[in-house]
Write an enzyme that holds these catalytic residues in place. Structure first.
Site, PDB file in Angstrom:
ATOM      1  N   TYR A   1       0.851  -1.182   0.000  1.00 16.08           N
ATOM      2  CA  TYR A   1       0.000   0.000   0.000  1.00 16.08           C
ATOM      3  C   TYR A   1       0.894   1.241   0.000  1.00 16.08           C
ATOM      4  O   TYR A   1       1.333   1.728   1.040  1.00 16.08           O
ATOM      5  CB  TYR A   1      -0.920   0.028   1.215  1.00 16.08           C
ATOM      6  CG  TYR A   1      -1.779  -1.209   1.413  1.00 16.08           C
ATOM      7  CD1 TYR A   1      -1.958  -2.141   0.395  1.00 16.08           C
ATOM      8  CD2 TYR A   1      -2.413  -1.450   2.632  1.00 16.08           C
ATOM      9  CE1 TYR A   1      -2.736  -3.273   0.584  1.00 16.08           C
ATOM     10  CE2 TYR A   1      -3.200  -2.569   2.824  1.00 16.08           C
ATOM     11  CZ  TYR A   1      -3.364  -3.479   1.802  1.00 16.08           C
ATOM     12  OH  TYR A   1      -4.140  -4.596   1.998  1.00 16.08           O
TER      13      TYR A   1
ATOM     14  N   SER B   1      -1.734 -14.763   3.538  1.00 13.89           N
ATOM     15  CA  SER B   1      -2.814 -14.202   2.733  1.00 13.89           C
ATOM     16  C   SER B   1      -2.665 -14.690   1.297  1.00 13.89           C
ATOM     17  O   SER B   1      -1.541 -14.841   0.805  1.00 13.89           O
ATOM     18  CB  SER B   1      -2.752 -12.671   2.789  1.00 13.89           C
ATOM     19  OG  SER B   1      -3.815 -12.080   2.081  1.00 13.89           O
ATOM     20  N   ASN B   2      -3.787 -14.955   0.659  1.00 13.59           N
ATOM     21  CA  ASN B   2      -3.809 -15.383  -0.746  1.00 13.59           C
ATOM     22  C   ASN B   2      -3.125 -16.720  -0.971  1.00 13.59           C
ATOM     23  O   ASN B   2      -2.621 -16.992  -2.064  1.00 13.59           O
ATOM     24  CB  ASN B   2      -3.185 -14.301  -1.641  1.00 13.59           C
ATOM     25  CG  ASN B   2      -3.911 -12.980  -1.526  1.00 13.59           C
ATOM     26  OD1 ASN B   2      -5.090 -12.865  -1.845  1.00 13.59           O
ATOM     27  ND2 ASN B   2      -3.205 -11.964  -1.017  1.00 13.59           N
TER      28      ASN B   2
ATOM     29  N   PHE C   1     -12.014  -7.295   1.148  1.00 14.89           N
ATOM     30  CA  PHE C   1     -13.102  -6.863   0.253  1.00 14.89           C
ATOM     31  C   PHE C   1     -14.469  -7.298   0.779  1.00 14.89           C
ATOM     32  O   PHE C   1     -15.293  -7.827   0.028  1.00 14.89           O
ATOM     33  CB  PHE C   1     -12.906  -7.391  -1.176  1.00 14.89           C
ATOM     34  CG  PHE C   1     -11.679  -6.877  -1.877  1.00 14.89           C
ATOM     35  CD1 PHE C   1     -11.044  -5.717  -1.472  1.00 14.89           C
ATOM     36  CD2 PHE C   1     -11.156  -7.565  -2.966  1.00 14.89           C
ATOM     37  CE1 PHE C   1      -9.918  -5.243  -2.141  1.00 14.89           C
ATOM     38  CE2 PHE C   1     -10.035  -7.101  -3.636  1.00 14.89           C
ATOM     39  CZ  PHE C   1      -9.413  -5.930  -3.219  1.00 14.89           C
ATOM     40  N   PRO C   2     -14.750  -7.080   2.069  1.00 13.39           N
ATOM     41  CA  PRO C   2     -16.026  -7.557   2.627  1.00 13.39           C
ATOM     42  C   PRO C   2     -17.248  -6.867   2.033  1.00 13.39           C
ATOM     43  O   PRO C   2     -18.333  -7.448   2.010  1.00 13.39           O
ATOM     44  CB  PRO C   2     -15.896  -7.251   4.124  1.00 13.39           C
ATOM     45  CG  PRO C   2     -14.933  -6.114   4.194  1.00 13.39           C
ATOM     46  CD  PRO C   2     -13.937  -6.391   3.096  1.00 13.39           C
ATOM     47  N   LEU C   3     -17.068  -5.634   1.537  1.00 12.39           N
ATOM     48  CA  LEU C   3     -18.189  -4.927   0.921  1.00 12.39           C
ATOM     49  C   LEU C   3     -18.154  -5.037  -0.600  1.00 12.39           C
ATOM     50  O   LEU C   3     -18.905  -4.348  -1.296  1.00 12.39           O
ATOM     51  CB  LEU C   3     -18.205  -3.465   1.368  1.00 12.39           C
ATOM     52  CG  LEU C   3     -18.431  -3.266   2.877  1.00 12.39           C
ATOM     53  CD1 LEU C   3     -18.337  -1.790   3.255  1.00 12.39           C
ATOM     54  CD2 LEU C   3     -19.775  -3.846   3.320  1.00 12.39           C
TER      55      LEU C   3
ATOM     56  N   SER D   1     -16.155  -4.151  -3.069  1.00 15.22           N
ATOM     57  CA  SER D   1     -15.911  -2.925  -3.835  1.00 15.22           C
ATOM     58  C   SER D   1     -17.159  -2.051  -3.949  1.00 15.22           C
ATOM     59  O   SER D   1     -17.394  -1.395  -4.969  1.00 15.22           O
ATOM     60  CB  SER D   1     -15.369  -3.256  -5.228  1.00 15.22           C
ATOM     61  OG  SER D   1     -14.166  -3.986  -5.131  1.00 15.22           O
TER      62      SER D   1
ATOM     63  N   LYS E   1     -25.410   1.199  -2.852  1.00 16.77           N
ATOM     64  CA  LYS E   1     -25.278   2.465  -3.595  1.00 16.77           C
ATOM     65  C   LYS E   1     -25.479   2.313  -5.101  1.00 16.77           C
ATOM     66  O   LYS E   1     -25.590   3.304  -5.811  1.00 16.77           O
ATOM     67  CB  LYS E   1     -23.929   3.111  -3.313  1.00 16.77           C
ATOM     68  CG  LYS E   1     -22.721   2.402  -3.914  1.00 16.77           C
ATOM     69  CD  LYS E   1     -21.437   3.164  -3.581  1.00 16.77           C
ATOM     70  CE  LYS E   1     -20.210   2.527  -4.209  1.00 16.77           C
ATOM     71  NZ  LYS E   1     -18.966   3.279  -3.884  1.00 16.77           N
TER      72      LYS E   1
END
Length: 311
Positions: A58, A156-157, A205-207, A209, A215
């Site tokens: 990041y 992770s992954n 990514f719980p939502l 994207s 929305k």
């Protein structure tokens, strides 16, 4: 917020955290402002969120630097914050994945400097490489844990087979993978293994994207220049199907005086296999809104209704 134990470690974390790829992640999100990113962090901590999930990738260390700067501010107590970071991208080899013991030790040492701390609560191997035996990589992290530089070990992954190789000695405490109401492939094989081995789970990514926030409308279309236009979730029948299901969440959310996003986060926090959920945020007000999800006391009936709707 509830405190959950991370695997078999001595780390206890809030069940709602903050994903920070929009804090300093200039390589991921265009036009980020570092001061806004710091305000996102402050808002999270001031709203009871103690888990800050970051990574070298990041901003190639910038997200870690911003977290380190904020945690030096006198009003914040480092001992009450759970820092989770990750590494695998090797800047000396064109950011190819590297899990070698030498690279992981170097990554931890450099992350400690950027974070301005003497220990990292949770350290993940961000992505598997093709060369390093996974049990050797984890053994290197175990040595760092013995030295007190990290407190819990994560991956992770990783595929299930890679995870089993990594966990040969039972050293893995936590796994972070993509999982959401609309991406549930992990339930069949991974979740039983995690439960058996007492390994914690964090979905990223719980939502989905933004797909699970309410929305979007079925009529929405995305320009070819928009990255969403290339993603199956945002196209054709798949997009329409997801939006129709999300629309069915709206009356349930209204009954709890909540947004759809808050309802979905509450569902994750009630999920028996999920220990920490880490929605991201670009703005402080998004963090404050997400934090209100902890006030929802989701009934078992509504949990099951949501579960079946997205099966």
């Amino acid at each position: 917020m509830s405190d959950v134990r991370i695997g078999k470690s001595r780390v206890y974390a809030s069940d709602l955290g903050l994903g920070t790829n929009a804090v300093g992640g200039h390589n991921i999100h265009p036009n980020l402002n570092d001061e806004t990113g710091k305000d996102v962090l402050r808002t999270a901590i001031n709203n009871g969120i103690t888990v800050l999930d970051t990574a070298f990738a990041y901003g190639y260390g910038r997200s870690e630097e911003l977290i380190g700067e904020v945690l030096q501010e006198p009003e914040f107590d480092r001992s009450r914050i759970i820092i989770a970071t990750k590494a695998a991208h090797d800047p000396e080899n064109n950011y190819q994945f590297n899990n070698s013991p030498e690279f992981l030790r170097k990554s931890v040492e450099e992350a400690l400097q950027r974070l301005q701390t003497t220990y990292i609560d949770i350290f993940y191997i961000h992505f598997p490489d093709e060369a390093t035996p996974k049990n050797e990589a984890i053994a290197a992290l175990h040595q760092l844990k013995e030295e007190g530089k990290i407190r819990a070990i994560g991956v992770s992954n990783f595929s299930l087979e890679q995870l089993k190789e990594a966990n040969q000695n039972g050293y893995v405490d936590i796994v972070e993978e993509r999982y959401s109401l609309i991406h549930r492939e992990l339930e069949e094989e991974l979740f039983p293994y995690l439960k058996e081995k007492r390994i914690s789970f964090v979905p990223y990514f719980p939502l989905a994207s933004g797909l699970l926030t309410g929305k979007y409308q079925k009529e929405d279309r995305f320009e070819e220049s928009d990255p969403r236009s290339k993603r199956p979730d945002f196209n054709g029948e798949r997009f329409t199907e997801v939006i129709e299901k999300v629309d069915q969440l709206k009356p349930i959310a209204k009954a709890y005086d909540a947004t759809v996003a808050q309802l979905v986060l509450a569902w994750y926090m009630k999920h028996p296999q999920i220990d920490v959920v880490i929605p991201g945020a670009k703005r402080p007000e998004q963090v404050a809104a997400n934090a209100k999800a902890v006030d929802i006391r989701l009934s078992t009936e509504d949990y099951d209704k949501i579960d079946q709707l997205f099966k």
